[in-house]
Design a protein around this motif. Structure first.
Motif, short mmCIF file in Angstrom:
data_model
loop_
_atom_site.label_atom_id
_atom_site.label_comp_id
_atom_site.label_asym_id
_atom_site.label_seq_id
_atom_site.Cartn_x
_atom_site.Cartn_y
_atom_site.Cartn_z
N ASP A 91 0.81 -1.22 0.00
CA ASP A 91 0.00 0.00 0.00
C ASP A 91 0.84 1.28 0.00
OD1 ASP A 91 0.98 -0.19 2.55
OD2 ASP A 91 -0.97 -0.02 3.56
N ALA A 92 2.15 1.15 -0.25
CA ALA A 92 3.00 2.34 -0.36
C ALA A 92 2.85 2.90 -1.77
CB ALA A 92 4.46 1.98 -0.06
N LEU A 93 1.76 3.65 -1.97
CA LEU A 93 1.38 4.15 -3.28
C LEU A 93 1.22 5.66 -3.25
CD1 LEU A 93 -1.37 1.50 -4.20
CD2 LEU A 93 1.01 1.54 -4.95
N SER A 151 -4.95 3.25 -4.88
CA SER A 151 -5.15 2.23 -3.85
C SER A 151 -4.85 0.86 -4.43
CB SER A 151 -6.59 2.27 -3.32
OG SER A 151 -7.52 2.12 -4.38
N VAL A 152 -4.61 -0.10 -3.56
CA VAL A 152 -4.27 -1.46 -3.98
C VAL A 152 -5.50 -2.11 -4.60
CG1 VAL A 152 -3.43 -3.71 -3.22
CG2 VAL A 152 -2.57 -1.63 -2.12
N PRO A 153 -5.38 -2.66 -5.81
CA PRO A 153 -6.52 -3.34 -6.42
C PRO A 153 -6.96 -4.53 -5.58
CG PRO A 153 -4.77 -2.98 -8.03
CD PRO A 153 -4.20 -2.65 -6.70
N PRO A 182 4.01 -8.03 -4.61
CA PRO A 182 4.65 -6.71 -4.52
C PRO A 182 4.70 -6.03 -5.88
CG PRO A 182 5.93 -8.37 -3.34
CD PRO A 182 4.87 -9.11 -4.11
N TRP A 183 4.96 -4.73 -5.89
CA TRP A 183 4.90 -3.93 -7.11
C TRP A 183 6.17 -3.98 -7.95
CZ3 TRP A 183 0.40 -2.37 -8.88
CH2 TRP A 183 -0.66 -2.15 -7.98
N GLY A 184 7.19 -4.73 -7.53
CA GLY A 184 8.36 -4.90 -8.38
C GLY A 184 9.60 -4.15 -7.91
N THR A 185 10.70 -4.37 -8.63
CA THR A 185 12.00 -3.89 -8.17
C THR A 185 12.11 -2.36 -8.15
OG1 THR A 185 12.80 -4.24 -10.44
CG2 THR A 185 13.31 -5.94 -8.82
N ASN A 186 11.49 -1.67 -9.12
CA ASN A 186 11.65 -0.22 -9.10
C ASN A 186 10.77 0.42 -8.03
OD1 ASN A 186 13.40 1.61 -10.63
ND2 ASN A 186 11.52 2.77 -10.94
N HIS A 187 9.69 -0.25 -7.67
CA HIS A 187 8.91 0.21 -6.51
C HIS A 187 9.76 0.07 -5.25
CE1 HIS A 187 5.81 -0.42 -3.25
NE2 HIS A 187 5.43 0.73 -3.75
N ALA A 188 10.49 -1.05 -5.15
CA ALA A 188 11.39 -1.25 -4.01
C ALA A 188 12.44 -0.15 -3.96
CB ALA A 188 12.04 -2.63 -4.08
N VAL A 189 13.01 0.21 -5.11
CA VAL A 189 14.01 1.28 -5.16
C VAL A 189 13.40 2.59 -4.65
CG1 VAL A 189 15.39 2.73 -6.70
CG2 VAL A 189 15.40 0.25 -6.99
N LEU A 190 12.19 2.87 -5.03
CA LEU A 190 11.52 4.11 -4.62
C LEU A 190 11.45 4.26 -3.10
CD1 LEU A 190 8.37 4.89 -6.81
CD2 LEU A 190 10.12 6.48 -6.03
N TYR A 234 6.83 8.26 -13.07
CA TYR A 234 6.47 7.18 -13.98
C TYR A 234 5.63 6.12 -13.28
CZ TYR A 234 6.95 3.97 -17.95
OH TYR A 234 6.70 3.15 -19.02
N PHE A 235 5.81 5.96 -11.98
CA PHE A 235 4.99 5.00 -11.24
C PHE A 235 3.52 5.43 -11.27
CE2 PHE A 235 3.94 2.84 -6.98
CZ PHE A 235 3.72 1.62 -7.60
N LYS A 236 3.28 6.73 -11.25
CA LYS A 236 1.90 7.22 -11.36
C LYS A 236 1.32 6.86 -12.73
CE LYS A 236 2.79 11.15 -8.27
NZ LYS A 236 2.98 12.62 -8.23
N GLU A 237 2.14 7.00 -13.77
CA GLU A 237 1.69 6.59 -15.11
C GLU A 237 1.39 5.09 -15.15
OE1 GLU A 237 3.85 7.78 -18.62
OE2 GLU A 237 4.68 9.54 -17.59
N PHE A 238 2.29 4.32 -14.54
CA PHE A 238 2.13 2.87 -14.49
C PHE A 238 0.81 2.50 -13.82
CE2 PHE A 238 2.64 -1.16 -12.22
CZ PHE A 238 3.21 -1.99 -13.17
N LEU A 239 0.53 3.14 -12.70
CA LEU A 239 -0.69 2.84 -11.95
C LEU A 239 -1.95 3.37 -12.64
CD1 LEU A 239 0.60 3.66 -8.34
CD2 LEU A 239 0.18 1.38 -9.28
N SER A 240 -1.77 4.37 -13.49
CA SER A 240 -2.91 4.95 -14.21
C SER A 240 -3.32 4.11 -15.42
CB SER A 240 -2.57 6.37 -14.67
OG SER A 240 -2.32 7.21 -13.57
#
Length: 313
Positions: free
Chosen positions: A82-84, A89-91, A97-105, A239-245
């Motif tokens: 839920d770190a968004l 919000s989480v579907p 988990p949301w993947g490696t670049n989410h972890a980097v964030l 870009y994560f916002k674009e990904f989630l959109s």
């Protein structure tokens, strides 16, 4: 400013089983990440940051962090589903988990200097840390958009116990990354996929059409060993916002925000360059449970040869 080592340690090893990040493989119970940290310190890194899951913080602090007290600066950050960004919000039904670049964030609040991202369960070997450490340390103060990736030679990254997933890289005449394509089945095998693992066979990967494609032994591949500056966090947030959109990514409960996805975007739009750094290091790790004994034996050999002390920390 000394660079920071950022270890991605939030994932479970599904093919290996259990928390392989905490599996003691060295002569005194050292984990693979202990060797990475030792090598990083030798290469001039000044801080270690881990991204982990909150639910094993206590075990991690006791088993891992305690041994580094007084030896190097350490920080923890946490990856959660839920770190968004605000407004997302989480579907329903999503557990992955949301993947490696989410972890980097997750490191954006604790990393303010050039940093190297690695997996915590891959044994990269010291030359790789020396190569990326030198690159990051030599960046001018305030540098932006000049990233790097350690390009391991694919022939130095195979498992004897099955296929491996690697990002196969292409570069231009300046040595800058042009593409990185994730290939999930790479192995030495015959043209029809038989005789897997035979030393006499060429290295191949299976493409989107199920065909086995030959790749040269010295082809650079990504082992998720990246060098970034803090501006990378800002690009990733946007870009994560674009990904989630994108409805496709919200409907697909296994869609992941990978580092190569972010890197390819920055390269393709001309925002950043990624220098591909060559290394002679030979990767090894525990992709499969059957890899464990060989990894223990290789570490023992390195200790016997004097590359590492018998007790690291």
């Amino acid at each position: 400013m000394k660079p920071t080592l950022f270890l991605l340690a939030a994932g479970m090893g599904s093919r290996y089983g259990g928390l392989k990040q905490l599996d003691g493989l060295g002569p005194n119970g050292e984990t693979i990440m202990d060797y990475s940290i030792y090598d990083a310190i030798q290469a001039g890194f000044g801080k270690i940051v881990w991204v982990i899951r909150k639910d094993f913080e206590e075990q991690f602090r006791t088993q891992i962090l305690a041994k580094y007290e007084g030896k190097v600066k350490c920080e923890l950050c946490f990856q959660a589903l839920d770190a968004l960004p605000a407004g997302f919000s989480v579907p329903e039904g999503r557990q992955k988990p949301w993947g490696t670049n989410h972890a980097v964030l997750m490191g954006k609040d604790v990393i303010k200097e050039p940093f190297c991202v690695i997996n915590c369960d891959d044994f990269y070997n010291r030359d790789a840390f020396m190569v990326i450490g030198k690159y990051l340390a030599n960046l001018p103060e305030g540098a932006k958009n000049q990233y790097a990736m350690v390009g391991f030679r694919v022939g130095n990254t195979l498992s004897e116990n099955g296929t491996v997933a690697r990002g196969i890289c292409s570069k231009n005449e300046k040595g800058h990354l042009t593409t990185v394509v994730e290939r999930t089945e790479i192995v030495r095998c015959a043209e029809d996929g038989s005789n897997a693992g035979a030393a006499s066979e060429p290295i191949r990967y299976k493409d989107e059409n199920g065909q086995w494609v030959v790749v040269e032994d010295n082809t650079p591949v990504s082992m998720n060993m990246w060098g970034f500056t803090p501006d990378y966090f800002e690009y990733s947030e946007e870009y994560f916002k674009e990904f989630l959109s994108d409805p496709k990514n919200m409907e697909n409960l296994k869609a992941e925000f990978f580092i190569p996805l972010m890197v390819n975007k920055l390269i393709n739009e001309g925002t950043a360059t990624v220098e591909v750094l060559d290394t002679t290091s030979k990767w090894f790790g525990v992709t499969y449970a059957a890899d464990r004994d060989a990894t223990v034996a290789r570490i023992k050999q390195l200790v016997d040869e004097g590359v590492y002390p018998n007790k690291l920390f």
